[in-house]
Design an enzyme around this catalytic site. Structure first.
Site, PDB file in Angstrom:
ATOM      1  N   LYS A  49      32.125  38.557  30.285  1.00  0.00           N
ATOM      2  CA  LYS A  49      32.111  39.956  30.836  1.00  0.00           C
ATOM      3  C   LYS A  49      33.500  40.827  30.222  1.00  0.00           C
ATOM      4  O   LYS A  49      33.497  42.110  29.817  1.00  0.00           O
ATOM      5  CB  LYS A  49      31.968  39.826  31.972  1.00  0.00           C
ATOM      6  CG  LYS A  49      30.764  39.404  33.113  1.00  0.00           C
ATOM      7  CD  LYS A  49      30.892  39.702  35.079  1.00  0.00           C
ATOM      8  CE  LYS A  49      29.360  39.408  35.140  1.00  0.00           C
ATOM      9  NZ  LYS A  49      29.607  39.806  36.387  1.00  0.00           N
ATOM     10  N   ALA A  67      35.079  39.967  36.879  1.00  0.00           N
ATOM     11  CA  ALA A  67      35.086  39.379  37.474  1.00  0.00           C
ATOM     12  C   ALA A  67      33.343  38.771  38.216  1.00  0.00           C
ATOM     13  O   ALA A  67      32.776  39.204  37.720  1.00  0.00           O
ATOM     14  CB  ALA A  67      35.446  38.857  39.354  1.00  0.00           C
ATOM     15  N   ASP A  68      33.417  37.297  38.217  1.00  0.00           N
ATOM     16  CA  ASP A  68      31.695  37.203  39.386  1.00  0.00           C
ATOM     17  C   ASP A  68      32.163  36.059  40.039  1.00  0.00           C
ATOM     18  O   ASP A  68      33.279  35.491  40.335  1.00  0.00           O
ATOM     19  CB  ASP A  68      30.590  36.421  37.863  1.00  0.00           C
ATOM     20  CG  ASP A  68      29.630  36.310  37.801  1.00  0.00           C
ATOM     21  OD1 ASP A  68      29.059  37.122  37.876  1.00  0.00           O
ATOM     22  OD2 ASP A  68      29.233  35.401  38.406  1.00  0.00           O
ATOM     23  N   THR A  69      31.258  35.856  41.370  1.00  0.00           N
ATOM     24  CA  THR A  69      31.549  35.543  42.762  1.00  0.00           C
ATOM     25  C   THR A  69      30.069  34.902  42.179  1.00  0.00           C
ATOM     26  O   THR A  69      29.114  34.600  42.562  1.00  0.00           O
ATOM     27  CB  THR A  69      31.595  37.014  43.998  1.00  0.00           C
ATOM     28  OG1 THR A  69      32.944  36.788  43.283  1.00  0.00           O
ATOM     29  CG2 THR A  69      31.996  35.247  44.680  1.00  0.00           C
TER      30      THR A  69
END
Length: 194
Positions: A49, A67-69
């Protein structure tokens, strides 16, 4: 600075931390790769990203934060439920057990190929109460689980009624380990300016 996310929770956390930024979500393929663990996946997605936005939207020298969760239990990724029945299945699986929420974060300065991106993964253990089918049905009927990875939101009804405890950063479960991210941005910005 650009936040490569349109998550309202991440936007709010970054604003509360005092950052001035614009929002530019990245459109990337988020499919897991063969043999990739959930924690490897979440870091790769954050890096992808950040790189996408640094290469397409950002001005040279602009800092991109991505960010990625994910939610995982027993090494299995729990994405957003397909429907109410899928949400019920996920919540039944989480009932009475401890699972992990991991957020991958990546920082990139656009146009600076001499510097490697900085990325990290923060992991928080979340333990649920033993849930009855009635409790699960009532929570699913609230609609909250239907657009959340793992079929619950820590900052909403789910956090208040389902979660027995957490070990780690609460805000990581919300979607961004903000204190760690702030410190990483400060360190990265100092290096970028030197």
């Amino acid at each position: 600075m650009i936040l490569a996310s349109q998550s309202p929770r991440r936007i709010e956390l970054m604003r509360e931390a005092g950052f001035d930024f614009r929002v530019a979500p990245a459109d990337i393929d988020e499919s897991p790769r063969e043999g990739e663990t959930p924690f490897e996946l979440v870091e790769r997605l954050a890096v992808s990203k950040a790189a996408c936005i640094a290469g397409t939207v950002a001005e040279p020298g602009e800092l991109v934060v991505a960010a990625d969760t994910i939610v995982a239990i027993d090494g299995e990724l729990l994405g957003k439920p397909a429907d109410a029945a899928d949400a019920h299945r996920m919540l039944r699986e989480l009932s009475g057990r401890t699972h992990q929420v991991a957020t991958g974060v990546c920082l990139i300065v656009a146009g600076d190929s001499s510097r490697a991106p900085h990325s990290f993964v923060d992991v928080t253990d979340v333990t649920f109460y033993d849930l009855t089918d009635e409790e699960i049905d009532a929570y699913v009927a609230s609609g909250e689980p239907l657009d959340k990875a793992g079929a619950y939101g820590i900052q909403g009804i789910g956090g208040r009624l389902l979660v027995r405890g957490i070990d780690g950063d609460f805000y990581n479960v919300v979607g961004l380990p903000i204190a760690k991210t702030v410190r990483a941005i400060r360190r990265y910005a100092v290096v970028a300016g030197s």
